[in-house]
Design a protein around this motif. Structure first.
Motif, PDB file in Angstrom:
ATOM      1  N   PRO A 151      -2.574   0.046 -10.924  1.00  0.00           N
ATOM      2  CA  PRO A 151      -1.485   0.651 -10.171  1.00  0.00           C
ATOM      3  C   PRO A 151      -1.762   0.750  -8.674  1.00  0.00           C
ATOM      4  CG  PRO A 151      -2.868   2.361 -11.038  1.00  0.00           C
ATOM      5  CD  PRO A 151      -3.522   1.054 -11.414  1.00  0.00           C
ATOM      6  N   ALA A 152      -2.864   0.130  -8.245  1.00  0.00           N
ATOM      7  CA  ALA A 152      -3.263   0.385  -6.856  1.00  0.00           C
ATOM      8  C   ALA A 152      -2.217  -0.058  -5.852  1.00  0.00           C
ATOM      9  CB  ALA A 152      -4.581  -0.311  -6.558  1.00  0.00           C
ATOM     10  N   ARG A 177       3.464  -4.461 -13.976  1.00  0.00           N
ATOM     11  CA  ARG A 177       2.619  -4.364 -15.159  1.00  0.00           C
ATOM     12  C   ARG A 177       3.451  -3.989 -16.385  1.00  0.00           C
ATOM     13  NH1 ARG A 177      -1.888   0.162 -15.053  1.00  0.00           N
ATOM     14  NH2 ARG A 177      -0.038   1.458 -15.426  1.00  0.00           N
ATOM     15  N   THR A 183      12.548  -2.529  -2.270  1.00  0.00           N
ATOM     16  CA  THR A 183      12.621  -3.638  -3.214  1.00  0.00           C
ATOM     17  C   THR A 183      11.249  -4.298  -3.293  1.00  0.00           C
ATOM     18  OG1 THR A 183      13.775  -5.717  -3.660  1.00  0.00           O
ATOM     19  CG2 THR A 183      13.299  -5.249  -1.377  1.00  0.00           C
ATOM     20  N   LEU A 218       0.864  -1.171   0.000  1.00  0.00           N
ATOM     21  CA  LEU A 218       0.000   0.000   0.000  1.00  0.00           C
ATOM     22  C   LEU A 218       0.903   1.224   0.000  1.00  0.00           C
ATOM     23  CD1 LEU A 218      -2.757  -1.128   2.503  1.00  0.00           C
ATOM     24  CD2 LEU A 218      -2.857  -0.995   0.016  1.00  0.00           C
ATOM     25  N   PRO A 219       0.656   2.143  -0.900  1.00  0.00           N
ATOM     26  CA  PRO A 219       1.589   3.265  -1.019  1.00  0.00           C
ATOM     27  C   PRO A 219       1.771   4.029   0.289  1.00  0.00           C
ATOM     28  CG  PRO A 219       0.047   3.256  -2.840  1.00  0.00           C
ATOM     29  CD  PRO A 219      -0.408   2.185  -1.887  1.00  0.00           C
ATOM     30  N   VAL A 240       3.124  -1.113 -10.700  1.00  0.00           N
ATOM     31  CA  VAL A 240       3.270  -0.490 -12.017  1.00  0.00           C
ATOM     32  C   VAL A 240       4.461  -1.115 -12.728  1.00  0.00           C
ATOM     33  CG1 VAL A 240       3.674   1.654 -13.239  1.00  0.00           C
ATOM     34  CG2 VAL A 240       2.237   1.637 -11.201  1.00  0.00           C
ATOM     35  N   GLY A 268       0.836   0.443  -5.979  1.00  0.00           N
ATOM     36  CA  GLY A 268       1.995   1.307  -5.946  1.00  0.00           C
ATOM     37  C   GLY A 268       3.032   1.024  -7.014  1.00  0.00           C
ATOM     38  N   GLY A 269       4.183   1.583  -6.797  1.00  0.00           N
ATOM     39  CA  GLY A 269       5.246   1.561  -7.789  1.00  0.00           C
ATOM     40  C   GLY A 269       5.619   0.156  -8.220  1.00  0.00           C
ATOM     41  N   ASN A 270       5.684  -0.776  -7.286  1.00  0.00           N
ATOM     42  CA  ASN A 270       6.036  -2.138  -7.648  1.00  0.00           C
ATOM     43  C   ASN A 270       5.001  -2.759  -8.577  1.00  0.00           C
ATOM     44  OD1 ASN A 270       7.337  -1.997  -4.593  1.00  0.00           O
ATOM     45  ND2 ASN A 270       8.548  -3.080  -6.117  1.00  0.00           N
TER      46      ASN A 270
END
Ligand SMILES: Nc1ncnc2c1ncn2[C@@H]1O[C@H](COP(=O)(O)OP(=O)(O)OP(=O)(O)O)[C@@H](O)[C@H]1O
Ligand SMILES: Nc1ncnc2c1ncn2[C@@H]1O[C@H](COP(=O)(O)OP(=O)(O)OP(=O)(O)O)[C@@H](O)[C@H]1O
Ligand SMILES: [Mg+2]
Ligand SMILES: [Mg+2]
Lengths: 568, 332, 289, 330, 326
Positions: free
Chosen positions: A118-119, A128, A165, A41-42, A125, A121-123
């Motif tokens: 993208p929910a 994907r 990471t 979770l961001p 995205v 977060g960065g990982n």
């Protein structure tokens, strides 16, 4: 809520002795999410222990050795085209609830990320973007089909390139949960379930406590020794004053950034406090140099001459002196002064002679401004219509170094004839001003490549640019240059150790320097410290088994290496 | 009969204003027997209230008793120490204040305030005794016993004044001082309150000082009337003598100026103004307004002297007349 | 009677004879003198960063030393004191002007206007001001001394409005107000010429109170970093001192002078308000011997 | 107490709450910046390269309903607030705003309420004594000191106290509410918590005492001239009884009214004191919520602050008639 | 015959009763008063505190707007025509207030009270002209202008101030003066002087006067007609001398009996009767005096209408027969 917390924790085992406790300073003002241990979770605060001792990574990139050290994984292999990679896992790895750690967990985690982008977060995205297909070849082998060639995939995704990471989560727990709302927090049930040697035993807004699990897979299998600290605490300390006092009182074993003066005073009072270097500048270099960026679509900063004029107005030594207390050095360019970049910089010394990013020379500023059609009116430059060249620097408050640099930079600009002011804004306003393109110029951190220059270059690719009003990404300068884009595209498919990188670097750098979309200012030295009173064998320049970022995921390497002082 | 209940000798009270003492009460002498009712009248600012407060040593800074003595029931008031003075107050001498409206503590009930008063002086009575006493007293002043549990604001002006009367007699004092007890009431209520007051006072046999400037009220309520002018007692006479044969010129003019509701008569005032504190003229303080002021009045302040059977006046003319000398002799 | 004694002239002469007022004005005068005469001796450009060498203790050249940003702290103090005062005066004046206006309308015209104004005033009074200030200030993109004054005034007019309303309510019943009406004056003129002069001492006391309240609120914002960053003010100086941990570095010459000046300022304003209160509220005079 | 009176006060209470709730909703929405973007920025500045940041922002905007028209958001907000559902914190997701506030509230209430009441009590007593003619001379000597104190704002005092009593002398801790999060509720923990509360409480009390003392002094002086005090003295009551039962009891009334307003101001003042002392209360939470632009949390906190003050005012209003029996008349 | 100078016709004044303010309070009810134009009069209005005297005065001055009924000045409805605020009306109706202290704004020199109306009413524009009129008026009340001009109110004595107010009324030559308890704060010794001044306004200047007081003794001495108010209602009205000499209404009788005569031999006549009024009266459909009246009877549950007995008006059921007879 206090009383509830007390009830919930009253059943806990007795607190460990101080000498068995390893106390980290939580670098945030508080544990913002004490009841959330979902790493994806961001909002989750990763560095209150979760990423340091609450999880293990597949690999750890060691800045010092330049090696990618395998941990939960034992190795990886790319195909020729760099579009497929196979990871082998350690068969002896086990989850804290006794379940084996397998390829299915990895596949599940990456699929989950990919599906919930993208929910998550960065990982997510990242998953994907890069994962075409992922499969478990056998119980301990995972194969990932990439969407396109990417020789840096393992480092970027599983190697703690910078800070964090992709952490593998246990399929047998997570498959029954909605990853978007699962808090992964339940002390009774033993959540978060991880492979790491520490179990979360208490979590409040000011402190988290992690207790050693003596049945850690790595010690049982002989891969690693059981770490010595019985408890690892992450404690928030507050103001710099308070932190210094706590360090003096040996209440903290790791320290977040202190000012130089403060640090020296602390060391004077408590000789057990150490840093990377014994002498000034003490600090280990942060991988993110500080720079000033422009919205290159806004006049007059759409003119490279003006941008260069600004660069010549920067007295970087003054910035180093005042904002950094001489702990760092001016930045010649946007990459950190790490060993892998040394050759790149040396090879291009001639370019830097031509485009001198270190020079402070207001005469050059004046020359360039006049060339660009401005004239001096009183103390300030004005354009043809008599309008002053104004520059409103947007600064993110809360980042002490940027806040400290702001008055210096704006004062330097004032002296060079730019009517400059700065605004300290909170993070939302800052992000919004940059993303939307409302800001003229701002100070920022440049977190790019650490082992090769690709990631730094990538920030200036034109796909990040967008018209003002739409969201820009990357360095957010909205700068566009086809030739530079071409270089970035080629770098993307070139392995870090490929000699071709050097040619690409020179080609791109020349374009970049000529255009100067952003002005490099200083390297960033974060003066963090360690306390040898209770624990020794902290990493230093001479004992450089890992870099000293204790808030990064690599901190597990610190925890597994420190030794009890009293044992000596 | 024993000596007087109250005996004031040469009492002077001064106000200290800007480091100078101004006499508000000068050299007052007065005796009062048990059961006697005396009225004190005088224009506003003539020192009536100052005198009343001094009689209980309740005067506040900047007022100060400059000289004289006050004896109540044989006790020299001015020599009492703090604690004896506290015990003395209300036990021997009580007062009914000028503004009953504001004299009751607005935030506690009548019962609390009466209990307070009793408790401050005796510890022996039980709660029940005290309550019985309170209710008895309320009934004596013509109030319902239920009034005990009301707050002051729940009472009308007349009822408050009665509560104050009940309060004043709670310890059966020897002397009651009532400073304009009814000036805030309308005539109908005033009459009832005054009659109640007279009743309880005569039942107790206490002496009473009634202060006011309503001559009609005085005529109906007191045995004796004293007049204050500019801080001095200038006239003191039995009530009938006072009205039928006023001696002091100020008293005479005062009676003449009273409008009557019962007949039509031309209005006459007393010309001139009362002198302010500290701006006293030489001689008799009334001489600038006195129609028959003579030379001597301008120079010599007349003392309050016996001027007839049980009456006194402070006027050269009266003294001269009594001495059998005529007007010319005095002025000459 | 006391009413009558309260002419402005009497008030003024009383005020000037009041030791509190004298002390308050004296402190204020010293502070003002400091900031007016100061620039003749000290180059105010040194109040900007990187002007002198950093972290200097007080010395013969740098009387108050310098901070970590390379500012001459004496120059900063000289430049900052009037800025802080300006913010306070501006906010105080705006707040009190608005408060007096509403107080007059509510008190004099009464009726539904009074009910609306009083309700809003009471409501606003219970809202924690700094919480709102923080939210508003954090929402503003660029903060200047003037903007800050406006925000603060918007949240502090209620005090003046309440005091003035109460006073006007009692003044309205004064017979001279009725007399003025009977003399053919319009309501507006009655308010301006009969009522207003009599609330001047009160409004002035409210104003001085509001100035110190505004400075207080301003410092609060500044210390939290929500102040006018490009202007040297006393609050921003404290902010920078905290940012550079001047406390633990023993740089007392950095954080102490602004705090002392502020304290002097607050005490001076407090004394003046207290004296003015005594003028406007004669009851308080009584206690003075 | 008439029902009319109670009705009016309660209506006033709801008016305040509604007004506050609405202002609360609107103000942060006029602020530039997007809370979800802020969260991402936090990540990016830590060095994570985020591809497709725009997507994530959008995803979260939808999740929090930030894309709906303003009036829909408003009514949803009011409805939720009514049910005490203050929503989810963005920056502390998935923690709810209510739980974040509940964690912080006990600290603030403990610190603020206790010290405000101490300041109120001590200040009022001292103020009453100063004005009382029979009080010892030593008390009057306090006046200038109290005046100085009341002129100095909380947080400047906090800074000085922090420096003097914690930083340079080390007698008290530098901040925080405890040395280590209380794991059990034993004597030591309580002492530890009190020990940590000393300095912040001291700064609130010190700054408050002067204010209350001066207010009380004014009220007392007004009361001293009242006839009922003269009568009380005439009645021969003991001085102590006159002082407490008559003078203080009446002079207290206006003080109680200002207590309501003072609570509002104190709630604000707490932000600075809590930030200065790193005290994990509501003020500190608000500061952090603002820093991270957490709409819902900011709203929630501001709302809870207003609500607390409004409740305090309501309670005071309803209790007031018992203190002052005259009130029902109006 | 010309229209009456002032015609207060069946006027009721209520206070409060707004939203959240509780029930309205009736301060004056169905009050009627007519002052003829051609024959100046002093009309006394008496009654206990709170009986509505000042409210009635405010109605006459155009300061209180009636809740019902009309007020006409020389035939014009002052509220209907907006006349209440016109300078014409203001100029014609003036006031002398209860205490001579609060009519002066402490902020200004006292002569402002005289100068402002001269300017506002356009009586004298120029400064010298104004000064002349002011000096003239002051000397008429026995004040030397140099004692007064430029002084602030606190520098003058009560008597001086009172006389300035009277001078003002003289100077403006109004047609009607409402004097609201002009002597209640003044000592007996000064009281007579002021009342004499007022009477001379009628006699020498033809100015009518409404004299509001609760002092029946002075009312008898100076006034032609008397209204006795009780809880907002006029209970008795007639020639002052008649009403006071031989009161008809039980309240007036009670009042007369209660006045202490300044004669120790006179005694307080009659019985003390009826307790004082408590609280406010909510039920105005009955006789307002019912709770204290010694002659209380069943009929008193209805509000009495006016009876005309012995050239006066009484609102009491005792005289219901007389009403029928008339
Ligand atoms: N606190 C004070 N300071 C100075 N002078 C005072 C004070 N109190 C009263 N005086 C003066 O003392 C004189 C006597 O006042 P006192 O109150 O005794 O008069 P009084 O006869 O009771 O008047 P009233 O009929 O108005 O009650 C007056 O001139 C008054 O102005
Ligand atoms: N503006 C107002 N608002 C509400 N009530 C009022 C107002 N003015 C007067 N009253 C009430 O109307 C009633 C009559 O008042 P008024 O002033 O006319 O009495 P009064 O006969 O002049 O009394 P007094 O002799 O005390 O002057 C009183 O009960 C008063 O409280
Ligand atoms: Mg008196
Ligand atoms: Mg009246």
């Amino acid at each position: 809520a206090l009383s509830l917390g007390l009830v919930a924790t009253s059943a806990l085992p007795q607190e460990a002795e101080r000498e068995d406790q390893l106390v980290f300073e939580n670098i945030s003002q508080r544990v913002t999410t004490p009841e959330n241990y979902n790493p994806y979770l961001p909002s989750t605060l990763q560095h209150a222990g979760l990423q340091q001792v609450g999880q293990e990574s597949l690999f750890y990139y060691n800045y010092e050795s330049g090696e990618l050290e395998p941990w939960l994984a034992s190795g990886y292999e790319y195909n020729e085209a760099f579009d497929e990679v196979t990871i082998t896992l350690r068969p002896e790895a086990r989850w804290s609830d006794g379940e084996p750690f397998t390829a299915d967990d990895v596949v599940f985690t990456m699929q989950m990320l990919k599906e919930n982008a993208p929910a998550l977060g960065g990982n997510s995205v990242d998953a994907r973007t890069w994962i075409e297909e992922i499969e478990a070849v056998d119980e301990h082998t995972v194969r990932i089909q990439l969407t396109s060639a990417n020789p840096r995939y393992i480092l970027n995704t599983f190697g703690v390139r910078i800070y964090g990471t992709a952490m593998i989560v246990p399929e047998h727990i997570w498959s029954e949960q909605d990853p978007l709302t699962f808090s992964n927090y339940d002390l009774e049930a033993g959540y978060p379930v991880s492979t790491s040697p520490y179990q979360l035993t208490s979590s409040t807004t000011t402190e988290t406590v992690w207790t050693r699990r003596d049945d850690w897979w790595a010690s049982e299998s002989g891969f690693k020794d059981l770490p010595e600290p019985v408890e690892v605490l992450f404690r928030t300390a507050g103001s710099e004053e308070r932190r210094a006092a706590m360090a003096n009182a040996n209440e903290l074993d790791t320290l977040w950034v202190l000012g130089r003066d403060n640090f020296e005073q602390v060391v004077e009072q408590n000789p057990d406090i150490t840093a990377w270097f014994e002498e000034a500048p003490y600090a280990y270099l942060d991988p993110c140099p500080r720079y000033m960026a422009f919205n290159t679509t806004k006049a007059p900063f759409d003119d490279p001459r003006v941008r260069w004029a600004v660069s010549y107005a920067m007295n970087r030594d003054a910035i180093v002196d005042i904002a950094w207390e001489n702990l760092t050095v001016p930045a010649q360019w946007m990459t950190p002064d790490y060993p892998p970049f040394q050759s790149y910089m040396e090879e291009n010394a001639d370019l830097f002679e031509q485009y001198d990013t270190l020079t402070y020379d207001t005469d050059r500023t004046a020359e360039l401004m006049e060339e660009a059609g401005f004239e001096m009116d009183g103390d300030y430059w004005v354009d043809g219509d008599g309008n002053r060249v104004t520059l409103d620097l947007v600064i993110r408050q809360g980042e002490a170094d940027q806040t400290r640099m702001a008055p210096v930079v704006s004062q330097l600009l004032q002296r060079a004839g730019f009517d400059a002011t700065f605004q300290l804004t909170d993070i939302a306003a800052y992000t919004d001003a940059l993303n939307s393109g409302r800001a003229d110029a701002w100070l920022d951190v440049s977190c790019g490549g650490v082992s090769d220059p690709y990631a730094t270059f990538e920030l200036y690719h034109s796909r990040h640019a967008a018209p003002v009003g739409e969201v820009a990404t990357g360095a957010r300068t909205r700068w566009e240059n086809e030739q530079f884009d071409e270089v970035v595209n080629q770098m993307a498919v070139t392995a870090a150790d490929d000699p071709a990188m050097h040619d690409l670097f020179r080609e791109g750098l020349e374009v970049w320097l000529e255009e100067m979309p952003a002005v490099p200012l200083v390297q960033a030295a974060l003066l963090t410290g360690f306390n040898e009173h209770y624990w020794t064998n902290w990493p230093t320049e001479s004992n450089n088994y890992v870099h000293p970022g204790h808030w990064w995921a690599t901190a597990l390497l610190l925890v597994t290496n420190v030794e009890k002082a009293s044992a000596e | 009969m024993t000596g007087p209940v109250l005996s004031i000798r040469n009492l002077s009270v001064t106000y200290r204003i800007a480091n100078e003492d101004f006499p508000a009460v000068s050299d007052v002498n007065l005796d009062l027997a048990a059961g006697e009712r005396i009225g004190i009248v005088g224009e506003s600012g003539s020192g009536k209230s100052t005198l009343a407060l001094a009689l209980m040593r309740l005067h506040k800074h900047p007022a100060r008793i400059a000289s004289g003595s006050v004896t109540i029931g044989g006790t020299d008031l001015l020599s009492l120490g703090k604690e004896p003075l506290r015990r003395f107050r209300w036990d021997r001498v009580s007062m009914i204040p000028q503004g009953a409206m504001n004299s009751l503590n607005p935030v506690t009930t009548v019962r609390r305030q009466m209990t307070d008063t009793i408790r401050a002086h005796t510890r022996e009575l039980s709660k029940r005794d005290i309550n019985a006493r309170i209710e008895d007293l309320l009934e004596r002043v013509g109030l319902d016993r239920g009034v005990a549990d009301l707050y002051p604001h729940e009472l009308s002006g007349g009822m408050k004044q009665r509560v104050c009367i009940a309060l004043a007699i709670v310890l059966e004092p020897q002397l009651i001082i009532a400073d304009e007890p009814t000036s805030a009431l309308d005539v109908v209520v005033q009459r009832r309150v005054i009659e109640t007051l007279k009743d309880v006072q005569s039942q107790l046999g206490a002496a009473m000082i009634l202060i006011g400037h309503d001559m009609g009220l005085m005529a109906q309520s007191v045995d004796r009337l004293a007049v204050m002018y500019a801080g001095r007692l200038v006239d003191d006479a039995p009530i009938r003598d006072f009205f039928h044969d006023p001696q002091h010129p100020y008293s005479r003019l005062l009676i003449d100026s009273l409008p009557s509701p019962d007949e039509l008569k031309p209005l006459t005032g007393i010309p001139g103004m009362q002198p302010g504190l500290g701006r006293l003229p030489d001689g008799c303080p009334f001489h600038p307004r006195c129609p028959n002021a003579a030379e001597v009045c301008r120079n010599i302040d007349p003392p309050l002297e016996l001027s007839g059977p049980s009456r006194r006046a402070a006027c050269h003319m009266v003294a001269a007349a009594r001495a059998g000398r005529n007007f010319e002799e005095v002025t000459g | 009677m006391s009413n009558v004694l309260r002419t402005l002239r009497a008030s003024l002469s009383f005020a000037l004879a009041n030791p509190k007022m004298l002390a308050g004005i004296a402190i204020l005068a010293v502070l003002l003198l400091f900031s007016f005469v100061g620039p003749m001796f000290v180059d105010l450009r040194n109040a900007e960063p990187i002007s002198v060498s950093t972290n200097q203790r007080p010395s013969a050249e740098l009387w108050l030393g310098s901070d970590s940003g390379g500012r001459d702290l004496l120059a900063v103090m000289i430049a900052a004191t009037p800025q802080t005062l300006r913010m306070g005066v501006l906010a105080g004046a705006l707040g009190v002007a608005f408060g007096v206006f509403l107080g007059l309308v509510a008190g004099y015209w009464g009726g539904w206007r009074d009910r609306v104004i009083s309700t809003v005033t009471d409501t606003m009074l219970t809202i924690p001001p700094l919480a709102i200030l923080l939210v508003v200030a954090a929402s503003m993109r660029s903060i200047t001394v003037e903007i800050m004054a406006v925000i603060i005034a918007a949240l502090s007019w209620m005090f003046a409005a309440r005091i003035i309303r109460a006073q006007v309510l009692s003044l309205r019943e004064q017979n001279y107000v009725k007399m003025a009406k009977l003399s053919g004056m319009s309501d507006l003129r009655v308010v301006l010429t009969e009522v207003l002069p009599n609330i001047v001492p009160l409004a002035f006391a409210a104003f001085v109170g509001a100035v110190s309240g505004a400075i207080l609120a301003g410092i609060g914002l500044e210390v939290l970093g929500l102040g006018p960053q490009n202007t040297p003010t006393l609050g921003m100086t404290i902010y920078w001192a905290l940012l550079y941990s001047a406390f633990s570095r023993g740089m007392w010459w950095w954080w102490l002078p602004p705090i002392l000046i502020l304290i002097a300022l607050f005490i001076s304003l407090f004394l003046i308000t207290a004296a003015l209160d005594e003028v406007a509220n004669p009851k308080l005079r009584r206690s003075r011997k | 107490m008439t029902w009319n009176y109670v009705g009016r006060r309660v209506a006033m209470f709801f008016a305040v709450v509604l007004l506050a709730a609405s202002a609360n909703f609107l103000i942060p929405r006029f602020a530039p910046g997007d809370p979800t973007a802020a969260v991402l920025e936090q990540l990016m500045s830590r060095g994570q390269q985020v591809e497709g940041a725009g997507d994530i922002v959008q995803e979260y905007r939808e999740r929090f309903g930030l894309d709906d028209p303003l009036h829909i958001q408003y009514f949803r907000y009011l409805w939720n607030t009514l049910r005490f559902d203050l929503g989810q914190s963005i920056s502390f997701f998935p923690q709810t705003v209510s739980s974040a506030i509940l964690d912080a509230l006990p600290w603030t209430i403990g610190l603020l309420l206790v010290s405000t009441f101490i300041a109120f009590g001590v200040g009022s007593l001292v103020g009453a004594l100063i004005a009382w003619p029979g009080a010892p001379r030593a008390v009057k000597a306090l006046v200038p000191g109290l005046m100085m104190l009341s002129a100095i704002p909380y947080y400047l005092l906090a800074l000085i106290i922090l420096y003097a009593l914690a930083f340079s002398s080390g007698i008290f801790p530098l901040g925080g509410a405890y040395s280590s999060y209380p794991r059990s509720f034993d004597f030591e923990t309580v002492v530890d918590i009190l020990y940590h509360a000393c300095l912040p409480a001291l700064s609130i009390v010190l700054a408050g005492v002067g204010f209350w003392a001066l207010g009380m002094r004014g009220a007392m002086i007004g009361t001293l001239g009242e006839d009922y005090l003269t009568l009380a003295e005439a009645k021969g009551l003991k001085p102590r009884r006159i002082f407490f039962g008559y003078a203080v009891r009446n002079a207290m009334l206006p003080q109680v009214t200002s207590l309501a307003i003072a609570l509002g101001t104190a709630a604000s003042g707490s932000v600075l004191v809590e930030v200065a002392f790193n005290y994990p209360g509501i003020g500190f939470l608000l500061y952090n919520a603002l820093r991270s632009s957490d709409y819902f949390l900011v709203q929630g906190i501001a709302f809870v602050l207003v609500l607390t003050v409004a409740i305090a005012v309501l309670i005071l209003d309803l209790v007031y008639p018992f203190l002052d029996p005259r009130i029902e008349r109006q | 015959m010309s229209a009456p100078l002032l015609d207060i016709d069946d006027v009721t004044v209520k206070f409060g009763g707004g939203v959240g303010q509780g029930p309205a309070f009736t301060a004056l009810e169905n009050f009627t008063l007519r002052i003829p134009s051609d024959e100046p009069q002093i009309i006394a209005v008496a009654g206990e505190s709170g009986s509505g005297k000042s409210t009635m005065g405010g109605v006459g001055l155009g300061l209180n707007r009636p809740s019902a009924g009309t007020v006409r000045f020389q035939g014009d409805d002052i509220w209907g025509s907006g006349m209440a605020r016109s300078t014409d009306f203001r100029k014609s109706v003036q006031a002398i207030f209860q205490d001579p202290f609060s009519v002066f704004n402490p902020f200004y020199p006292v002569e402002r009270l005289l100068r402002i109306p001269l300017r506002q009413f356009g009586i004298a524009k120029g400064r010298t002209e104004q000064d002349e009129l002011i000096q003239d008026a002051l000397s008429k009340v026995g004040l030397r202008p140099e004692q007064i001009i430029g002084r602030h109110p606190h520098q003058l004595s009560g008597g001086q101030r009172q006389r300035i107010v009277v001078a003002r009324a003289l100077m403006l030559r109004p047609k009607l003066i409402v004097a609201d308890e002009p002597v209640s704060m003044i000592d007996a010794s000064l009281r007579a002087t002021v009342l004499e001044n007022l009477r001379s306004l009628r006699d020498d200047h033809g100015i009518s006067l409404i004299y509001i007081t609760h002092d029946l003794a002075t009312a008898r001495q100076v006034s032609d007609r008397l209204f006795v108010l009780y809880r907002g209602r006029a209970v008795e009205e007639g020639s002052a001398n008649d009403v006071i000499g031989d009161p008809l209404h039980p309240y007036t009788q009670l009042l007369m009996n209660s006045i202490p005569r300044p004669d120790p031999d006179a005694g307080w006549e009659g019985e003390t009767q009826g307790d004082e009024a408590r609280g406010t009266l909510s039920d105005r459909s009955q006789c307002v005096f019912i709770d204290r009246c010694p002659h209380r009877m069943d009929a008193c549950r209805r509000a009495p209408s006016d009876s005309f007995v012995q050239r006066r008006r009484v609102a009491c059921h005792l005289y219901d027969d007389a009403r029928v007879a008339t």
